[in-house]
Design a protein around this motif. Structure first.
Motif, PDB file in Angstrom:
ATOM      1  N   ALA A  33       0.829  -1.206   0.000  1.00 57.56           N
ATOM      2  CA  ALA A  33       0.000   0.000   0.000  1.00 57.56           C
ATOM      3  C   ALA A  33       0.864   1.257   0.000  1.00 57.56           C
ATOM      4  CB  ALA A  33      -0.955   0.006   1.198  1.00 57.56           C
ATOM      5  N   MET A  34       1.843   1.263  -0.904  1.00 57.46           N
ATOM      6  CA  MET A  34       2.769   2.388  -1.013  1.00 57.46           C
ATOM      7  C   MET A  34       2.977   2.731  -2.478  1.00 57.46           C
ATOM      8  SD  MET A  34       5.582   0.947   1.732  1.00 57.46           S
ATOM      9  CE  MET A  34       6.715   2.314   1.537  1.00 57.46           C
ATOM     10  N   SER A  35       3.515   3.910  -2.734  1.00 59.53           N
ATOM     11  CA  SER A  35       3.884   4.274  -4.097  1.00 59.53           C
ATOM     12  C   SER A  35       5.113   3.466  -4.503  1.00 59.53           C
ATOM     13  CB  SER A  35       4.191   5.766  -4.194  1.00 59.53           C
ATOM     14  OG  SER A  35       5.377   6.082  -3.491  1.00 59.53           O
ATOM     15  N   ARG A  36       5.315   3.321  -5.796  1.00 58.32           N
ATOM     16  CA  ARG A  36       6.428   2.517  -6.291  1.00 58.32           C
ATOM     17  C   ARG A  36       7.770   3.034  -5.788  1.00 58.32           C
ATOM     18  NH1 ARG A  36      10.241   2.181 -10.191  1.00 58.32           N
ATOM     19  NH2 ARG A  36      10.468   0.210 -11.338  1.00 58.32           N
ATOM     20  N   SER A  37       8.010   4.331  -5.920  1.00 58.17           N
ATOM     21  CA  SER A  37       9.308   4.891  -5.533  1.00 58.17           C
ATOM     22  C   SER A  37       9.527   4.831  -4.022  1.00 58.17           C
ATOM     23  CB  SER A  37       9.417   6.341  -6.015  1.00 58.17           C
ATOM     24  OG  SER A  37       8.382   7.133  -5.469  1.00 58.17           O
ATOM     25  N   ASN A  38       8.487   5.140  -3.259  1.00 54.71           N
ATOM     26  CA  ASN A  38       8.606   5.098  -1.806  1.00 54.71           C
ATOM     27  C   ASN A  38       8.851   3.678  -1.321  1.00 54.71           C
ATOM     28  OD1 ASN A  38       8.628   6.054   0.808  1.00 54.71           O
ATOM     29  ND2 ASN A  38       6.410   5.931   1.058  1.00 54.71           N
ATOM     30  N   PHE A  39       8.120   2.728  -1.913  1.00 54.39           N
ATOM     31  CA  PHE A  39       8.302   1.329  -1.535  1.00 54.39           C
ATOM     32  C   PHE A  39       9.721   0.867  -1.840  1.00 54.39           C
ATOM     33  CE2 PHE A  39       8.504  -3.047  -3.147  1.00 54.39           C
ATOM     34  CZ  PHE A  39       8.220  -3.738  -1.972  1.00 54.39           C
ATOM     35  N   SER A  40      10.200   1.164  -3.037  1.00 55.28           N
ATOM     36  CA  SER A  40      11.538   0.720  -3.439  1.00 55.28           C
ATOM     37  C   SER A  40      12.605   1.263  -2.499  1.00 55.28           C
ATOM     38  CB  SER A  40      11.822   1.161  -4.872  1.00 55.28           C
ATOM     39  OG  SER A  40      13.072   0.676  -5.309  1.00 55.28           O
ATOM     40  N   ASP A  41      12.497   2.542  -2.152  1.00 59.17           N
ATOM     41  CA  ASP A  41      13.486   3.160  -1.261  1.00 59.17           C
ATOM     42  C   ASP A  41      13.434   2.539   0.138  1.00 59.17           C
ATOM     43  OD1 ASP A  41      14.271   4.809  -3.301  1.00 59.17           O
ATOM     44  OD2 ASP A  41      13.099   6.539  -2.637  1.00 59.17           O
ATOM     45  N   ARG A  42      12.233   2.376   0.657  1.00 60.88           N
ATOM     46  CA  ARG A  42      12.099   1.850   2.017  1.00 60.88           C
ATOM     47  C   ARG A  42      12.454   0.369   2.092  1.00 60.88           C
ATOM     48  NH1 ARG A  42       6.513   4.402   4.275  1.00 60.88           N
ATOM     49  NH2 ARG A  42       6.705   2.652   5.747  1.00 60.88           N
ATOM     50  N   PHE A  43      12.136  -0.390   1.074  1.00 60.67           N
ATOM     51  CA  PHE A  43      12.503  -1.805   1.041  1.00 60.67           C
ATOM     52  C   PHE A  43      14.022  -1.949   1.049  1.00 60.67           C
ATOM     53  CE2 PHE A  43      13.476  -5.915  -0.646  1.00 60.67           C
ATOM     54  CZ  PHE A  43      12.414  -6.746  -0.304  1.00 60.67           C
ATOM     55  N   THR A  44      14.683  -1.185   0.196  1.00 60.68           N
ATOM     56  CA  THR A  44      16.142  -1.258   0.097  1.00 60.68           C
ATOM     57  C   THR A  44      16.805  -0.851   1.408  1.00 60.68           C
ATOM     58  OG1 THR A  44      16.027  -0.744  -2.264  1.00 60.68           O
ATOM     59  CG2 THR A  44      18.162  -0.471  -1.185  1.00 60.68           C
ATOM     60  N   ALA A  45      16.276   0.188   2.035  1.00 61.46           N
ATOM     61  CA  ALA A  45      16.844   0.649   3.305  1.00 61.46           C
ATOM     62  C   ALA A  45      16.641  -0.374   4.412  1.00 61.46           C
ATOM     63  CB  ALA A  45      16.210   1.978   3.698  1.00 61.46           C
ATOM     64  N   SER A  46      15.508  -1.061   4.405  1.00 65.63           N
ATOM     65  CA  SER A  46      15.188  -2.012   5.474  1.00 65.63           C
ATOM     66  C   SER A  46      15.875  -3.357   5.283  1.00 65.63           C
ATOM     67  CB  SER A  46      13.671  -2.237   5.538  1.00 65.63           C
ATOM     68  OG  SER A  46      12.999  -1.045   5.843  1.00 65.63           O
ATOM     69  N   VAL A  47      15.843  -3.883   4.059  1.00 72.82           N
ATOM     70  CA  VAL A  47      16.338  -5.238   3.800  1.00 72.82           C
ATOM     71  C   VAL A  47      17.797  -5.247   3.378  1.00 72.82           C
ATOM     72  CG1 VAL A  47      15.933  -7.338   2.443  1.00 72.82           C
ATOM     73  CG2 VAL A  47      13.997  -5.946   3.183  1.00 72.82           C
ATOM     74  N   GLY A  48      18.248  -4.176   2.749  1.00 72.05           N
ATOM     75  CA  GLY A  48      19.647  -4.108   2.347  1.00 72.05           C
ATOM     76  C   GLY A  48      19.877  -4.287   0.871  1.00 72.05           C
ATOM     77  N   VAL A  49      18.865  -4.730   0.137  1.00 73.06           N
ATOM     78  CA  VAL A  49      18.956  -4.902  -1.317  1.00 73.06           C
ATOM     79  C   VAL A  49      17.638  -4.435  -1.937  1.00 73.06           C
ATOM     80  CG1 VAL A  49      20.585  -6.824  -1.234  1.00 73.06           C
ATOM     81  CG2 VAL A  49      18.135  -7.283  -1.184  1.00 73.06           C
ATOM     82  N   PRO A  50      17.630  -4.054  -3.210  1.00 66.29           N
ATOM     83  CA  PRO A  50      16.395  -3.635  -3.873  1.00 66.29           C
ATOM     84  C   PRO A  50      15.397  -4.795  -3.955  1.00 66.29           C
ATOM     85  CG  PRO A  50      18.322  -2.893  -5.099  1.00 66.29           C
ATOM     86  CD  PRO A  50      18.817  -3.853  -4.060  1.00 66.29           C
ATOM     87  N   PRO A  51      14.109  -4.482  -4.123  1.00 66.12           N
ATOM     88  CA  PRO A  51      13.064  -5.517  -4.119  1.00 66.12           C
ATOM     89  C   PRO A  51      13.286  -6.666  -5.101  1.00 66.12           C
ATOM     90  CG  PRO A  51      12.077  -3.342  -4.035  1.00 66.12           C
ATOM     91  CD  PRO A  51      13.531  -3.128  -4.267  1.00 66.12           C
ATOM     92  N   LEU A  52      13.546  -6.355  -6.378  1.00 59.46           N
ATOM     93  CA  LEU A  52      13.686  -7.429  -7.362  1.00 59.46           C
ATOM     94  C   LEU A  52      14.962  -8.240  -7.155  1.00 59.46           C
ATOM     95  CD1 LEU A  52      12.294  -5.886 -10.669  1.00 59.46           C
ATOM     96  CD2 LEU A  52      11.142  -7.219  -8.892  1.00 59.46           C
ATOM     97  N   ARG A  53      15.984  -7.605  -6.604  1.00 59.89           N
ATOM     98  CA  ARG A  53      17.191  -8.373  -6.295  1.00 59.89           C
ATOM     99  C   ARG A  53      16.910  -9.365  -5.168  1.00 59.89           C
ATOM    100  NH1 ARG A  53      22.631  -5.128  -5.219  1.00 59.89           N
ATOM    101  NH2 ARG A  53      22.013  -4.382  -7.296  1.00 59.89           N
ATOM    102  N   TYR A  54      16.078  -8.938  -4.221  1.00 61.94           N
ATOM    103  CA  TYR A  54      15.723  -9.855  -3.148  1.00 61.94           C
ATOM    104  C   TYR A  54      14.862 -11.001  -3.675  1.00 61.94           C
ATOM    105  CZ  TYR A  54      14.291 -11.858   1.213  1.00 61.94           C
ATOM    106  OH  TYR A  54      14.088 -12.753   2.220  1.00 61.94           O
TER     107      TYR A  54
END
Length: 350
Positions: free
Chosen positions: A262-283
């Motif tokens: 339930a987030m915008s694409r850019s916001n989700f991508s940034d927050r996912f990368t910051a939290s998990v350590g890698v970008p979404p599709l790489r994960y």
């Protein structure tokens, strides 16, 4: 270049999940149960040592770094001092899980500076070994403990271990040791002491059971939040991770994952990368390859079949990605699995 385009195209389609089902990987969400189970099913352990110990007054036991470990204080009271961070007071029934293999020290909490401390260093060498150890001054025992050392099988669970706390402390409430912990601990000690044919694999399975059950207990204490596995505090990102783990064969895109969060694409991508350590599709790729490694080690599918199941358009592209993650080509997976099983059954002493 052609392989790269095919791989990119495969990420934008829904992968056929029937191959996963053929080798026992659940096909539907109902069959899958929960995402935690999907992560833990890929965590395989190799036990190295079982220690039934007694800690004496003014005693100190050093657990060296290099092996992950599990410690259960069966009775008494002791202080666990990690290599980093503050000390933990352990009471009867408490358990501590150290998955990062940092090492720690177990000591009598009444000891103080300037007091002579009896030290004993435990070596967790390769191969199964059992130690019945007693560090006691004048038979003055302050605590009894069970300790196990282990390492993770190849085909590591990646961020699952990296993101966990360095020490997981499970407290025993009201001095009542959980029935499952008491039963498994007694069974493990008995099997280690009376080792016979088949004990090696049984000990590994029991250590596996202790670790997995401890992790489940920890997660349940956090409200069954899977995001806790990764040290995340972002519930929305946790929902996306949950979806990836439940359905790795799906053709995930940043847009579809952002929608779940339930987030915008850019916001989700940034927050996912910051939290998990890698970008979404790489994960997503990392998790697919981890599941693919599990399929290959089972030896029921050809490399090309696993590549297609994991969403790759060619075996060459899959092989490159697989080797980049695990350090060996997919064709070696079954051979390595067999070699490790052989070493586990016939360990050599240092």
């Amino acid at each position: 270049m052609k392989d790269s385009k095919k791989a990119q195209k495969s990420r934008n389609r829904v992968v056929d999940r029937s191959t996963f089902a053929e080798v026992g990987y659940p096909d539907t969400i109902e069959e899958q149960g929960d995402a935690l189970s999907q992560v833990l099913r890929l965590v395989r352990l190799r036990g190295h040592a079982v220690i039934d110990g007694e800690l004496g007054a003014l005693g100190e036991v050093i657990f060296p770094p290099g092996r992950a470990s599990f410690l259960h204080l069966r009775d008494g009271e002791a202080v666990l001092v990690p290599r980093e961070g503050g000390p933990l007071l352990l009471q009867a029934g408490d358990s501590v899980l150290s998955l990062h293999a940092d090492g720690f020290t177990l000591q009598d909490g009444s000891s103080s500076e300037g007091t002579r401390v009896l030290k004993a260093k435990i070596s967790f060498r390769a191969g199964h070994q059992t130690q019945n150890v007693r560090w006691a001054a004048n038979s003055d025992i302050v605590g009894r403990f069970l300790a196990c050392a282990f390492h993770f099988d190849t085909g590591p669970p990646g961020s699952f271990i990296v993101g966990l706390p360095r020490l997981i402390h499970i407290k025993c409430h009201n001095g009542r040791i959980p029935q499952w912990l008491d039963a498994i601990s007694r069974f493990l000690i008995d099997e280690a002491i009376t080792a016979g044919p088949g004990s090696s694999i049984l000990i590994s399975l029991l250590i596996d059971l202790l670790v997995i059950r401890t992790l489940c207990t920890w997660i349940n204490g956090r409200g069954k939040r899977l995001d806790g596995l990764f040290g995340l505090r972002d519930e929305r990102i946790g929902r996306a991770l949950n979806a990836i783990h439940l359905n790795p064969a799906h053709g995930w895109t940043v847009e579809s994952l952002a929608e779940i969060a339930a987030m915008s694409r850019s916001n989700f991508s940034d927050r996912f990368t910051a939290s998990v350590g890698v970008p979404p599709l790489r994960y997503v790729t990392r998790w697919r390859l981890t599941v693919a490694a599990d399929l290959l080690r089972a030896g029921k599918l050809k490399v090309m079949e696993v590549a297609q199941t994991a969403g790759y358009g060619s075996e060459a592209a899959f092989s490159r990605a697989f080797k980049a993650q695990f350090g060996y080509p997919p064709r070696d997976s079954r051979r390595l699995a067999d070699a490790e099983a052989s070493v586990s059954e016939n360990p050599e002493s240092d």
